[in-house]
Write a protein that holds these residues in place. Structure first.
Motif, PDB file in Angstrom:
ATOM      1  N   THR A   1       4.547   7.048   3.159  1.00 37.15           N
ATOM      2  CA  THR A   1       4.964   5.719   3.607  1.00 37.15           C
ATOM      3  C   THR A   1       4.362   4.624   2.731  1.00 37.15           C
ATOM      4  O   THR A   1       3.398   4.836   1.992  1.00 37.15           O
ATOM      5  N   ILE A   2       4.955   3.429   2.863  1.00 36.71           N
ATOM      6  CA  ILE A   2       4.481   2.225   2.188  1.00 36.71           C
ATOM      7  C   ILE A   2       4.312   1.155   3.249  1.00 36.71           C
ATOM      8  O   ILE A   2       5.246   0.876   4.017  1.00 36.71           O
ATOM      9  N   SER A   3       3.144   0.561   3.306  1.00 34.28           N
ATOM     10  CA  SER A   3       2.920  -0.531   4.257  1.00 34.28           C
ATOM     11  C   SER A   3       2.804  -1.847   3.495  1.00 34.28           C
ATOM     12  O   SER A   3       2.298  -1.891   2.375  1.00 34.28           O
ATOM     13  N   ILE A   4       3.304  -2.922   4.112  1.00 41.51           N
ATOM     14  CA  ILE A   4       3.254  -4.255   3.519  1.00 41.51           C
ATOM     15  C   ILE A   4       2.576  -5.189   4.506  1.00 41.51           C
ATOM     16  O   ILE A   4       3.012  -5.324   5.662  1.00 41.51           O
ATOM     17  N   TRP A   5       1.511  -5.832   4.045  1.00 41.95           N
ATOM     18  CA  TRP A   5       0.675  -6.676   4.896  1.00 41.95           C
ATOM     19  C   TRP A   5       0.720  -8.120   4.426  1.00 41.95           C
ATOM     20  O   TRP A   5       0.719  -8.381   3.221  1.00 41.95           O
TER      21      TRP A   5
ATOM     22  N   CYS B   1       0.835  -1.196   0.000  1.00 40.92           N
ATOM     23  CA  CYS B   1       0.000   0.000   0.000  1.00 40.92           C
ATOM     24  C   CYS B   1       0.875   1.253   0.000  1.00 40.92           C
ATOM     25  O   CYS B   1       1.713   1.418   0.896  1.00 40.92           O
ATOM     26  N   ALA B   2       0.679   2.121  -0.982  1.00 36.77           N
ATOM     27  CA  ALA B   2       1.416   3.382  -1.074  1.00 36.77           C
ATOM     28  C   ALA B   2       0.472   4.534  -0.752  1.00 36.77           C
ATOM     29  O   ALA B   2      -0.663   4.571  -1.243  1.00 36.77           O
ATOM     30  N   SER B   3       0.955   5.494   0.036  1.00 39.85           N
ATOM     31  CA  SER B   3       0.071   6.540   0.555  1.00 39.85           C
ATOM     32  C   SER B   3       0.666   7.934   0.374  1.00 39.85           C
ATOM     33  O   SER B   3       1.889   8.106   0.265  1.00 39.85           O
ATOM     34  N   THR B   4      -0.221   8.917   0.396  1.00 37.76           N
ATOM     35  CA  THR B   4       0.220  10.313   0.337  1.00 37.76           C
ATOM     36  C   THR B   4       0.902  10.756   1.620  1.00 37.76           C
ATOM     37  O   THR B   4       1.460  11.854   1.675  1.00 37.76           O
ATOM     38  N   ASP B   5       0.859   9.933   2.685  1.00 36.17           N
ATOM     39  CA  ASP B   5       1.569  10.295   3.920  1.00 36.17           C
ATOM     40  C   ASP B   5       3.071  10.021   3.819  1.00 36.17           C
ATOM     41  O   ASP B   5       3.809  10.215   4.794  1.00 36.17           O
TER      42      ASP B   5
ATOM     43  N   GLY C   1       7.314  13.231   0.779  1.00 41.63           N
ATOM     44  CA  GLY C   1       6.115  13.611   0.043  1.00 41.63           C
ATOM     45  C   GLY C   1       5.307  12.377  -0.284  1.00 41.63           C
ATOM     46  O   GLY C   1       5.651  11.251   0.122  1.00 41.63           O
ATOM     47  N   ALA C   2       4.227  12.558  -1.009  1.00 44.01           N
ATOM     48  CA  ALA C   2       3.315  11.466  -1.333  1.00 44.01           C
ATOM     49  C   ALA C   2       4.014  10.376  -2.135  1.00 44.01           C
ATOM     50  O   ALA C   2       4.838  10.659  -3.002  1.00 44.01           O
ATOM     51  N   VAL C   3       3.692   9.116  -1.827  1.00 45.10           N
ATOM     52  CA  VAL C   3       4.146   7.975  -2.624  1.00 45.10           C
ATOM     53  C   VAL C   3       3.039   7.662  -3.624  1.00 45.10           C
ATOM     54  O   VAL C   3       1.900   7.401  -3.241  1.00 45.10           O
ATOM     55  N   SER C   4       3.369   7.704  -4.904  1.00 48.36           N
ATOM     56  CA  SER C   4       2.349   7.528  -5.941  1.00 48.36           C
ATOM     57  C   SER C   4       2.293   6.121  -6.512  1.00 48.36           C
ATOM     58  O   SER C   4       1.289   5.723  -7.095  1.00 48.36           O
ATOM     59  N   GLY C   5       3.376   5.349  -6.348  1.00 51.15           N
ATOM     60  CA  GLY C   5       3.383   4.001  -6.884  1.00 51.15           C
ATOM     61  C   GLY C   5       4.412   3.133  -6.200  1.00 51.15           C
ATOM     62  O   GLY C   5       5.431   3.621  -5.704  1.00 51.15           O
TER      63      GLY C   5
ATOM     64  N   CYS D   1       0.705  -6.233   9.597  1.00 47.38           N
ATOM     65  CA  CYS D   1       1.578  -5.274   8.919  1.00 47.38           C
ATOM     66  C   CYS D   1       3.027  -5.675   9.201  1.00 47.38           C
ATOM     67  O   CYS D   1       3.498  -5.578  10.338  1.00 47.38           O
ATOM     68  N   LEU D   2       3.726  -6.149   8.158  1.00 43.27           N
ATOM     69  CA  LEU D   2       5.096  -6.638   8.311  1.00 43.27           C
ATOM     70  C   LEU D   2       6.119  -5.512   8.274  1.00 43.27           C
ATOM     71  O   LEU D   2       7.124  -5.562   8.975  1.00 43.27           O
ATOM     72  N   HIS D   3       5.880  -4.527   7.391  1.00 41.35           N
ATOM     73  CA  HIS D   3       6.822  -3.424   7.229  1.00 41.35           C
ATOM     74  C   HIS D   3       6.056  -2.116   7.050  1.00 41.35           C
ATOM     75  O   HIS D   3       4.983  -2.094   6.428  1.00 41.35           O
ATOM     76  N   ALA D   4       6.606  -1.043   7.566  1.00 46.73           N
ATOM     77  CA  ALA D   4       6.149   0.315   7.281  1.00 46.73           C
ATOM     78  C   ALA D   4       7.384   1.065   6.788  1.00 46.73           C
ATOM     79  O   ALA D   4       8.254   1.432   7.583  1.00 46.73           O
TER      80      ALA D   4
END
Length: 246
Positions: free
Chosen positions: A106-110, A100-104, A126-130, A117-120
């Motif tokens: 960060t990238i979370s991996i579930w 999951c990529a977010s405008t906050d 800035g925002a992560v777009s992809g 949630c294994l990794h944050a």
């Protein structure tokens, strides 16, 4: 070829809409409404599916999970403090993961099924777009508004490499075999060699590219702002338009 498949659409009216597509060959292609689900309280910006699982994210900062095989909602993942820009499933070593990529920033991996949630991953300013995982499952690429391409070691959950880009990219996606990946830049698309992280060829943005997907290791589909869908052959440092699909 005759058969049945499905299409799931996320809308700005906060709902997921699923269609069953059938026909082909000598039969007309038809779309039948399969389900609707008013699962968000904001616009849906990204949808991903794998087998029976469907995940959706939007500007309500939540990830909603559905099991379309059983026709039930599985629940909500709450982790990010910004809109969800990109969701993607990845299967590795017999396990399924959701990225999951977010405008906050960060990238979370579930890990699916348990939904732990294994990794944050933090590092973008800035925002992560992809974001996309290499087919090997060993590393991940991400792009964002900070005009960087970041490589993450998924064995350690740490940043391994950063490359400055000429401008912000809106999406990144590995080829099925992992030898290449593409970046979308505001209407154009660059294909990179994974081994050297260098541009191999470019799909010109006339008309501008708005979406893309790999058809095979050496074939790429691009969707354009005039409504056309084009199939390209990618051969080393050359890209050739081979067909206009629609």
């Amino acid at each position: 070829m005759e058969g049945t498949s499905g299409v799931i659409i996320g809308t700005y009216e906060n709902a997921l809409v699923g269609f069953e597509i059938s026909g082909g060959g000598d039969k007309p292609i038809t779309a039948r409404l399969k389900f609707t689900n008013q699962c968000h309280i904001g616009h849906i910006l990204t949808v991903a599916s794998h087998s029976q699982f469907v995940a959706s994210g939007g500007d309500d900062e939540t990830i909603r999970l559905l099991d379309i095989r059983k026709g039930v909602e599985l629940g909500t993942l709450i982790h990010h403090e910004g809109s969800l820009k990109k969701l993607t499933f990845h299967e590795s070593a017999g396990s399924l993961f959701l990225v999951c990529a977010s405008t906050d920033g960060t990238i979370s991996i579930w890990k699916c099924a348990q939904w732990d949630c294994l990794h944050a991953l933090t590092g973008h300013k800035g925002a992560v777009s992809g974001a996309d995982v290499h087919p090997s499952g060993r590393f991940l690429l991400s792009v964002g508004a900070d005009r960087t391409l970041m490589t993450w070691n998924l064995m350690t959950g740490r940043q391994a490499f950063i490359k400055r880009l000429p401008k912000a990219s809106s999406d990144v996606k590995f080829s099925p075999g992992g030898s290449s990946f593409y970046l979308v830049f505001g209407g154009t698309l660059d294909v990179y060699e994974t081994s050297s992280v260098s541009v191999a060829c470019t799909v010109a943005g006339e008309p501008p590219v708005s979406a893309a997907a790999w058809w095979a290791d050496n074939q790429l589909l691009t969707g354009h702002q005039d409504g056309s869908i084009v199939l390209h052959a990618v051969d080393g440092k050359e890209v050739t338009r081979t067909a206009v699909v629609a």
